[in-house]
Design an enzyme around this catalytic site. Structure first.
Site, PDB file in Angstrom:
ATOM      1  N   LYS A  65      -9.704  -2.497   1.501  1.00  0.00           N
ATOM      2  CA  LYS A  65      -9.442  -1.377   2.415  1.00  0.00           C
ATOM      3  C   LYS A  65     -10.185  -0.113   1.976  1.00  0.00           C
ATOM      4  CE  LYS A  65      -7.070  -4.052   4.880  1.00  0.00           C
ATOM      5  NZ  LYS A  65      -5.697  -4.245   5.230  1.00  0.00           N
TER       6      LYS A  65
ATOM      7  N   ASP B 256      -9.460  -9.997   8.725  1.00  0.00           N
ATOM      8  CA  ASP B 256      -8.942  -8.642   8.477  1.00  0.00           C
ATOM      9  C   ASP B 256      -9.930  -7.521   8.785  1.00  0.00           C
ATOM     10  OD1 ASP B 256      -6.794  -6.984   7.575  1.00  0.00           O
ATOM     11  OD2 ASP B 256      -7.792  -6.707   5.657  1.00  0.00           O
TER      12      ASP B 256
ATOM     13  N   ARG C   9       0.837  -1.190   0.000  1.00  0.00           N
ATOM     14  CA  ARG C   9       0.000   0.000   0.000  1.00  0.00           C
ATOM     15  C   ARG C   9       0.877   1.247   0.000  1.00  0.00           C
ATOM     16  NH1 ARG C   9      -1.879   0.581   4.402  1.00  0.00           N
ATOM     17  NH2 ARG C   9      -1.257  -1.324   5.455  1.00  0.00           N
TER      18      ARG C   9
ATOM     19  N   ARG D 172       2.014 -12.095  -0.903  1.00  0.00           N
ATOM     20  CA  ARG D 172       0.664 -12.406  -0.422  1.00  0.00           C
ATOM     21  C   ARG D 172       0.090 -13.653  -1.075  1.00  0.00           C
ATOM     22  NH1 ARG D 172      -1.716  -8.853   3.623  1.00  0.00           N
ATOM     23  NH2 ARG D 172      -0.060  -7.348   3.938  1.00  0.00           N
TER      24      ARG D 172
ATOM     25  N   TYR E  93      -1.434  -3.496  -6.962  1.00  0.00           N
ATOM     26  CA  TYR E  93      -1.256  -4.234  -5.706  1.00  0.00           C
ATOM     27  C   TYR E  93      -2.529  -4.248  -4.856  1.00  0.00           C
ATOM     28  CZ  TYR E  93      -0.205  -5.278  -0.937  1.00  0.00           C
ATOM     29  OH  TYR E  93      -0.276  -5.818   0.324  1.00  0.00           O
TER      30      TYR E  93
ATOM     31  N   SER F 287      -1.592  -4.051   9.973  1.00  0.00           N
ATOM     32  CA  SER F 287      -1.267  -4.989   8.899  1.00  0.00           C
ATOM     33  C   SER F 287       0.037  -5.726   9.203  1.00  0.00           C
ATOM     34  CB  SER F 287      -1.087  -4.228   7.581  1.00  0.00           C
ATOM     35  OG  SER F 287      -2.252  -3.522   7.267  1.00  0.00           O
TER      36      SER F 287
ATOM     37  N   HIS G 260     -10.757  -2.628  11.428  1.00  0.00           N
ATOM     38  CA  HIS G 260      -9.651  -3.453  10.924  1.00  0.00           C
ATOM     39  C   HIS G 260      -9.422  -4.598  11.915  1.00  0.00           C
ATOM     40  CE1 HIS G 260      -5.192  -3.483   9.394  1.00  0.00           C
ATOM     41  NE2 HIS G 260      -5.954  -4.272   8.679  1.00  0.00           N
TER      42      HIS G 260
ATOM     43  N   CYS H  35       0.715  -8.005  11.429  1.00  0.00           N
ATOM     44  CA  CYS H  35       1.009  -8.224  12.851  1.00  0.00           C
ATOM     45  C   CYS H  35       0.322  -9.488  13.370  1.00  0.00           C
ATOM     46  CB  CYS H  35       0.580  -7.023  13.683  1.00  0.00           C
ATOM     47  SG  CYS H  35       1.623  -5.576  13.459  1.00  0.00           S
TER      48      CYS H  35
HETATM   49  O1  SAT Z   1      -2.770  -4.465   0.945  1.00  0.00           O
HETATM   50  S1  SAT Z   1      -3.819  -4.775   1.907  1.00  0.00           S
HETATM   51  O2  SAT Z   1      -4.289  -3.520   2.492  1.00  0.00           O
HETATM   52  O3  SAT Z   1      -4.907  -5.445   1.243  1.00  0.00           O
HETATM   53  C1  SAT Z   1      -3.205  -5.763   3.126  1.00  0.00           C
HETATM   54  C2  SAT Z   1      -2.822  -4.966   4.303  1.00  0.00           C
HETATM   55  O4  SAT Z   1      -1.911  -4.142   4.195  1.00  0.00           O
HETATM   56  O5  SAT Z   1      -3.416  -5.140   5.378  1.00  0.00           O
HETATM   57 MN    MN Z   2      -5.283  -5.561   6.990  1.00  0.00          MN
END
Ligand code: SAT
Ligand code: MN
Length: 583
Positions: free
Chosen positions: A207, A276, A70, A365, A198, A249, A227, A251
């Site tokens: 998100k 998530d 991100r 990922r 991405y 994210s 979140h 963690c």
């Molecule tokens: O890239 S995402 O936002 O989908 C995954 C994350 O950073 O939590």
């Molecule tokens: Mn996340």
């Protein structure tokens, strides 16, 4: 397939006029459509098929090396008034933002297909679900959206019935970070994203919609978009308690959501509802209920193995899209800490050499449907969601934050959430390992001013007397040598048990200025190689350090100025005063 809904058809037409695609395709979400797109991407090199014997139906996508996470610095919330976006967001006036990004969209889809992707966030028959349509020129986005959301015909039917949906416009553009923007227009329920392929930048249901736009909508409608993972913990008596946990994210949300109980915990079971995002509503009885708006997992690959997360390890053996991992000579995916195989190719597609960086990107990922997960909860698709017994905040902190503590009440819990700090991770482009404030793990995702968001959180205590208790955990404490003090992963169940017992008034705690802590004896450490001394370190409160922390939290809250709720400031002053008295 087109649509009977005029505003949707008009929007698609106007986007086509701006972006000039060669073709337009309305996605129905079928397997045939997915197979066709997959075959096309394999033919043009966007995807490559992995070893079909050992990893059936698995594919690898390597993104542009500058497009692997991100981009918070390029992410904007464009409300009419700057104060509505708040100091926690980058802001641009809506008109200027549209002009800037539309100029980049002009002609961007020439030579490409425009895909119309109708999707539903949440079980398709849930009153809490919300609809969206993403327009994208990336077939990779289409196949990912099919795994991550309820995508296609059924979603379009509901959109046509309801008439309202979130509009998301996405193009990979030319992938130049100089021409990359992720813009949100919460007042228009719309998103525009260009220049990245991405996950969090491009899969707009996740998100962008389910957190930034939904959090804004949730405030006006009286619910919460958070979140948070959602997990059910079943004890040997067969009772299941659901908890929702907010961690930043990368963690460990996916690991906790799929936790396998340690051998010492025969009879315990763990059920994943989500890993998530949680959408939380008060039901008619005043209980907080959660649905997972997503239908799949977009999880961090490195570190996943049979010991750390066997459920995830097993579920990504098939039907999985891997992004930015390495490969073995046998064409199997490879990542750091996989614990088997040898990499020959790295995530850039170059031959792997030791000492030349990791084989898998640290933010590589997997995308996989939730139904592949052996611990997928039977209530994950329940339209009314699951009742929540506890909310848990946490971050990645080498020092200070104890293993676990409980907030004194709801309003104090809001302060605990607002004060969350965590070390940054590879999920965002930028420096890794720097401690920053990440309130409720929502710093990158709250679609409006945090001051108003905390006010919204505080308002729940006036609306219900059956709210869940609030806790804070930290699995990441280290000693001076950088060794983790707590084993984490499956053993975290021991801490969760204390949390659930507290909610049932079945566990002791001692009161401290920062909240209620277990004594070492209150956490079951049977069969665990953690010394009594370590447990007492993990469960102690360093008053001097916490005084400094509470002052820092106060300064952070001050940065929200006049809009900061007085009740939140009062909570901070109370804790600081108690810490001073305890000196
Ligand atoms: O890239 S995402 O936002 O989908 C995954 C994350 O950073 O939590
Ligand atoms: Mn996340």
């Amino acid at each position: 397939m087109t649509t009977t809904l005029k505003p949707l058809q008009e929007w698609v037409d106007s986007v086509a006029e701006l972006t000039q695609p060669d073709n337009i395709h309305w996605c129905d979400g079928s397997k045939a459509e997915n197979d066709r797109l997959t075959a096309e991407m394999c033919a043009n090199g966007t995807l490559s098929q992995l070893n079909d014997e050992t990893y059936p139906n698995c594919y690898l996508h390597l993104s542009d090396p500058s497009d692997v996470a991100r981009v918070e610095h390029l992410t904007f919330v464009c409300t009419a008034a700057e104060e509505d976006a708040g100091p926690n967001n980058n802001w641009m006036p809506p008109k200027a933002a549209h002009e800037k990004i539309d100029a980049l969209f002009a002609g961007a889809m020439q030579g490409r297909t425009l895909y119309v992707v109708p999707y539903c966030m949440g079980p398709i028959d849930s009153p809490y679900a919300r609809l969206g349509v993403e327009i994208t020129d990336s077939p990779y986005v289409v196949v990912n959206m099919r795994l991550m959301t309820r995508m296609g015909k059924a979603a379009l039917n509901r959109i046509e019935k309801e008439g309202t949906f979130v509009k998301g416009l996405h193009s990979t553009g030319d992938l130049d970070p100089e021409r990359r923007f992720i813009m949100h227009f919460p007042e228009e329920l719309s998103i525009k994203s260009i220049g990245s392929g991405y996950g969090g930048n491009a899969l707009l249901g996740k998100k962008c919609h389910a957190l930034r736009i939904a959090s804004y909508q949730a405030r006006t409608e009286g619910w919460l978009a958070e979140h948070m993972l959602i997990v059910g913990i079943e004890n040997p008596q067969g009772e299941t308690h659901y908890i929702a946990c907010a961690f930043p994210s990368a963690c460990g949300k996916t690991n906790l959501a799929m936790l396998i109980p340690p051998e010492t915990h025969a009879g315990w079971k763990v059920w994943t509802v989500g890993d998530d995002i949680a959408w939380l509503h008060l039901d008619d009885d005043g209980r907080l209920r959660a649905i997972n708006p997503e239908a799949g997992y977009f999880g961090v690959v490195p570190g996943t193995n049979e010991k750390t997360n066997k459920n995830a390890f097993d579920m990504i053996q098939r039907d999985t899209i891997y992004t930015n991992v390495g490969k073995t000579a046998d064409n199997e995916p490879w990542w750091e800490d996989k614990k088997s195989g040898t990499p020959t190719t790295d995530w850039r597609g170059q031959s792997y050499t030791k000492g030349n960086g990791p084989a898998a990107h640290p933010n590589s990922r997997f995308t996989v449907a939730a139904t592949n997960n052996a611990s997928y909860s039977s209530l994950a698709e329940a339209p009314e969601g699951v009742p929540i017994s506890a909310l848990v905040f946490g971050g990645r902190r080498r020092e200070l934050a104890p293993l676990v503590y409980e907030a004194k009440d709801w309003n104090h819990g809001v302060l605990v959430g607002a004060g969350v700090a965590s070390e940054t991770t590879a999920a965002n482009i930028g420096e890794v390992g720097v401690v920053r404030r990440d309130p409720m793990a929502m710093k990158p995702f709250c679609g409006y001013n945090f001051a108003d968001y905390w006010n919204h959180w505080l308002s729940f205590s006036e609306r219900s007397d059956k709210l869940p208790r609030i806790f804070h955990v930290n699995w990441f404490r280290q000693d001076e040598d950088g060794t983790f003090l707590w084993p984490g992963f499956g053993e975290n169940l021991r801490v969760i048990r204390w949390i659930i017992d507290r909610c049932q008034n079945q566990a002791d705690a001692r009161s401290t200025p920062i909240g209620n802590l277990p004594s070492p004896a209150d956490i079951d450490t049977t069969g665990l190689d953690v010394s009594a001394e370590t447990m007492s370190t993990l469960l102690s409160v360093n008053l001097d350090a916490w005084r400094e922390e509470m002052k820092a939290v106060g300064e952070y809250l001050d940065s929200y100025g006049e809009r900061l709720p007085a009740a939140l400031r009062k909570e901070q002053e109370t804790v600081l005063a108690e810490l001073q008295k305890a000196h």
